[in-house]
Every structure is written in C-alpha cells, then in structure tokens.
Design a protein around this motif. Structure first.
Motif, PDB file in Angstrom:
ATOM      1  N   VAL A 156       0.842  -1.198   0.000  1.00  0.00           N
ATOM      2  CA  VAL A 156       0.000   0.000   0.000  1.00  0.00           C
ATOM      3  C   VAL A 156       0.879   1.251   0.000  1.00  0.00           C
ATOM      4  O   VAL A 156       0.609   2.222  -0.719  1.00  0.00           O
ATOM      5  CB  VAL A 156      -0.951   0.001   1.206  1.00  0.00           C
ATOM      6  N   GLY A 157       1.940   1.233   0.784  1.00  0.00           N
ATOM      7  CA  GLY A 157       2.839   2.381   0.829  1.00  0.00           C
ATOM      8  C   GLY A 157       3.542   2.620  -0.491  1.00  0.00           C
ATOM      9  O   GLY A 157       3.648   3.764  -0.957  1.00  0.00           O
ATOM     10  N   ALA A 158       4.007   1.550  -1.130  1.00  0.00           N
ATOM     11  CA  ALA A 158       4.707   1.691  -2.407  1.00  0.00           C
ATOM     12  C   ALA A 158       3.768   2.206  -3.493  1.00  0.00           C
ATOM     13  O   ALA A 158       4.120   3.092  -4.278  1.00  0.00           O
ATOM     14  CB  ALA A 158       5.300   0.345  -2.814  1.00  0.00           C
ATOM     15  N   PHE A 159       2.564   1.647  -3.541  1.00  0.00           N
ATOM     16  CA  PHE A 159       1.576   2.101  -4.521  1.00  0.00           C
ATOM     17  C   PHE A 159       1.237   3.570  -4.305  1.00  0.00           C
ATOM     18  O   PHE A 159       1.158   4.358  -5.258  1.00  0.00           O
ATOM     19  CB  PHE A 159       0.315   1.247  -4.421  1.00  0.00           C
ATOM     20  N   SER A 160       1.027   3.954  -3.055  1.00  0.00           N
ATOM     21  CA  SER A 160       0.626   5.316  -2.752  1.00  0.00           C
ATOM     22  C   SER A 160       1.690   6.322  -3.173  1.00  0.00           C
ATOM     23  O   SER A 160       1.375   7.384  -3.740  1.00  0.00           O
ATOM     24  CB  SER A 160       0.337   5.462  -1.249  1.00  0.00           C
ATOM     25  N   GLU A 161       2.953   6.009  -2.911  1.00  0.00           N
ATOM     26  CA  GLU A 161       4.021   6.943  -3.278  1.00  0.00           C
ATOM     27  C   GLU A 161       4.163   7.043  -4.794  1.00  0.00           C
ATOM     28  O   GLU A 161       4.368   8.145  -5.342  1.00  0.00           O
ATOM     29  CB  GLU A 161       5.335   6.518  -2.635  1.00  0.00           C
TER      30      GLU A 161
ATOM     31  N   LEU B 123      -0.711   8.769   2.881  1.00  0.00           N
ATOM     32  CA  LEU B 123      -0.628   7.463   3.526  1.00  0.00           C
ATOM     33  C   LEU B 123      -0.708   7.669   5.035  1.00  0.00           C
ATOM     34  O   LEU B 123       0.056   8.460   5.593  1.00  0.00           O
ATOM     35  CB  LEU B 123       0.701   6.791   3.158  1.00  0.00           C
ATOM     36  N   VAL B 124      -1.625   6.978   5.680  1.00  0.00           N
ATOM     37  CA  VAL B 124      -1.761   7.052   7.133  1.00  0.00           C
ATOM     38  C   VAL B 124      -1.407   5.687   7.720  1.00  0.00           C
ATOM     39  O   VAL B 124      -1.961   4.658   7.305  1.00  0.00           O
ATOM     40  CB  VAL B 124      -3.183   7.463   7.549  1.00  0.00           C
ATOM     41  N   GLU B 125      -0.498   5.679   8.665  1.00  0.00           N
ATOM     42  CA  GLU B 125       0.045   4.444   9.233  1.00  0.00           C
ATOM     43  C   GLU B 125      -0.216   4.401  10.740  1.00  0.00           C
ATOM     44  O   GLU B 125       0.612   4.841  11.535  1.00  0.00           O
ATOM     45  CB  GLU B 125       1.540   4.357   8.946  1.00  0.00           C
ATOM     46  N   PRO B 126      -1.369   3.888  11.142  1.00  0.00           N
ATOM     47  CA  PRO B 126      -1.655   3.817  12.579  1.00  0.00           C
ATOM     48  C   PRO B 126      -0.857   2.701  13.263  1.00  0.00           C
ATOM     49  O   PRO B 126      -0.591   1.643  12.677  1.00  0.00           O
ATOM     50  CB  PRO B 126      -3.161   3.496  12.631  1.00  0.00           C
ATOM     51  N   GLY B 127      -0.533   2.946  14.510  1.00  0.00           N
ATOM     52  CA  GLY B 127      -0.037   1.877  15.364  1.00  0.00           C
ATOM     53  C   GLY B 127      -1.214   1.134  15.963  1.00  0.00           C
ATOM     54  O   GLY B 127      -2.244   0.941  15.312  1.00  0.00           O
ATOM     55  N   ALA B 128      -1.095   0.720  17.206  1.00  0.00           N
ATOM     56  CA  ALA B 128      -2.138  -0.087  17.851  1.00  0.00           C
ATOM     57  C   ALA B 128      -3.359   0.777  18.140  1.00  0.00           C
ATOM     58  O   ALA B 128      -3.271   1.795  18.824  1.00  0.00           O
ATOM     59  CB  ALA B 128      -1.604  -0.690  19.143  1.00  0.00           C
ATOM     60  N   VAL B 129      -4.495   0.345  17.607  1.00  0.00           N
ATOM     61  CA  VAL B 129      -5.754   1.073  17.760  1.00  0.00           C
ATOM     62  C   VAL B 129      -6.782   0.144  18.396  1.00  0.00           C
ATOM     63  O   VAL B 129      -6.870  -1.041  18.042  1.00  0.00           O
ATOM     64  CB  VAL B 129      -6.290   1.569  16.404  1.00  0.00           C
TER      65      VAL B 129
END
Length: 256
Positions: A171-176, A191-197
């Motif tokens: 997802v990160g590679a595609f987004s960039e 790109l939003v990268e959450p930790g523990a939610v």
C-alpha cells in the motif's frame, strides 16, 4: 472560492465505514461539511453510522459494498458520482489483519488479506482516480484527496505478521508512486500508518494470535479510532498548496 479549511460542497467516499477508523472518519469528514458516502459490507452498521451523522446535522448516505468485488467497487464509485455529481475525497480504509507464523499458516487468511488490503484498495483507487482528477480542477477547492490507510506494519516488519506486512508495505509503495504521478494535477495522495488502535481489527484473529497481541499491549493506552480520524481530517483540510503525504501515528507507549 474555498481553497482550504472545511469541506463544504464536497463529496467523500470512506470504505470500511461500518466500524472503527472508517466509522470515525465518516463522522469527522461530515463534521467538516462533506457529504459522506459510507461504504462497507455490513449495511446494518452503516445505517447506524449514517443516522449518527444526520442526527448531528451532517449529510451522509449508505453504500453497501464488498471492495474485493472489482465490478461492485467500480459501480459503487460511479454511482457516487452519478448521484452526487462529484467525488473529492476517497479514504481507502477497508482492511483486515490476520497474523501468525508463516509456517503452517492457513492460506485462506493470506488470500483474504491480499484481496481486501491490496486488491480492494486498488479497485477503489482505479475507479475513483478519474473523478478525483476532475474534482481537482473544479470549485470549491480545486484540489482532491486520496487517503490510503496502511499501518505501522507497512514500515516495520514484525515476527508473525509476514503477509500483513507485505500487504501494507505494498500500500505504501503504490501510494508513493501514484502520488508522483498525479501530484502536479492537485490530487494529493496521503498514507496514514496507525499503530495499535482499539478497534475490531483483532476480532478476526485466531485466539492464540489475538492473545499474544493483547499481551504485547496490555496496560498501555491504545489509540482510539477518533485519533486516526482526526489525522485524516487534518490531511484533507490543508490549503491547496500543502500536501501531507505520510502520517505515522502510534500510541505514546508503543515502541515499535
């Protein structure tokens, strides 16, 4: 002309909007003035989210959607534009985390993660992009946004999360790459990268995997879905000349 701030006059599509980060994001974008199309498979839960938004004075509609169905994803996106005339913001939030060792892993878990985390996101992105490019040339904002929800797992591989790591790195590679393709046309890709939610993400895990995850974060204050939704709302309400392309948000006590 409004070039920043509130989202009045815009239309936003949020996938995975029946619970957790998606539901919180739908509420947050509606509070900023967008007409929100809340999409997910569980219509009963979507109805509750939309009812909450309307009761709070916002505007929202339900879109029952399985993003892993390419035909349905394309039809849903086209339906949003046909009904509401435009599409300004897409939040690709639908996702699944099924962790565990690679050895003897159930292959159907891998397939489900790839289907929803990667292929589902791609189907929605592909269908939405032409409409976002049109919105980026139009009033009221002359900018459009695609926000793809990844994870800290898209930055830091961890033991026992091999395929989930794979999907979120993808997802990160595609987004960039997409960002570089469309940014000069005022479509912002973030790109939003959450930790523990503290969401339902753990509910699909096998019991032993779920227990190990819970033990890892026992006694720590996790992020709430609204914390991530706040970050998403911030991204899409920046002035036209500002693009925030990546946000990593962890609980304060999370080390990795």
């Amino acid at each position: 002309m409004t070039t920043s701030g509130r989202l009045d006059g815009t239309v936003a599509l949020v996938t995975g909007a029946s619970s957790g980060i998606g539901a919180a994001t739908a509420r947050a974008l509606a509070a900023e003035g967008a007409l929100v199309v809340a999409a997910a498979r569980r219509k009963d839960r979507l109805d509750e989210v939309v009812e909450d938004i309307v009761d709070a004075g916002g505007r929202a509609t339900v879109c029952e959607l399985d993003v892993t169905d390419q035909t349905a994803a394309a039809a849903a996106v086209d339906g949003v534009v046909a009904e509401h005339g435009r599409l300004d913001v897409v939040v690709n939030n639908a996702g699944m985390m099924l962790n565990g060792p690679v050895e003897d892993a159930p292959l159907d878990e891998w397939e489900r993660m790839v289907d929803i985390n990667v292929k589902g996101l791609l189907y929605v992105a592909h269908a939405a992009l032409p409409h976002l490019l049109v919105a980026a040339e139009a009033e009221p904002r002359r900018v459009a946004d695609m926000v793809n929800i990844s994870s800290v797992a898209g930055r830091v591989p961890r033991l026992g999360a091999g395929v989930y790591n794979l999907t979120k790195h993808g997802v990160g590679a595609f987004s960039e790459s997409l960002r570089q393709e469309v940014t000069e046309r005022h479509v912002r890709v973030s790109l939003v990268e959450p930790g523990a939610v503290a969401t339902e993400l753990l509910d699909h895990q096998r019991p032993d995997v779920r227990e190990a995850y819970q033990n890892r974060f026992r006694g720590k204050d996790l992020l709430q879905a609204t914390d991530v939704a706040d970050a998403i709302a911030y991204l899409v309400t920046r002035p036209r000349h500002v693009a925030i392309n990546e946000v990593l948000v962890r609980p304060t006590q999370q080390q990795a």
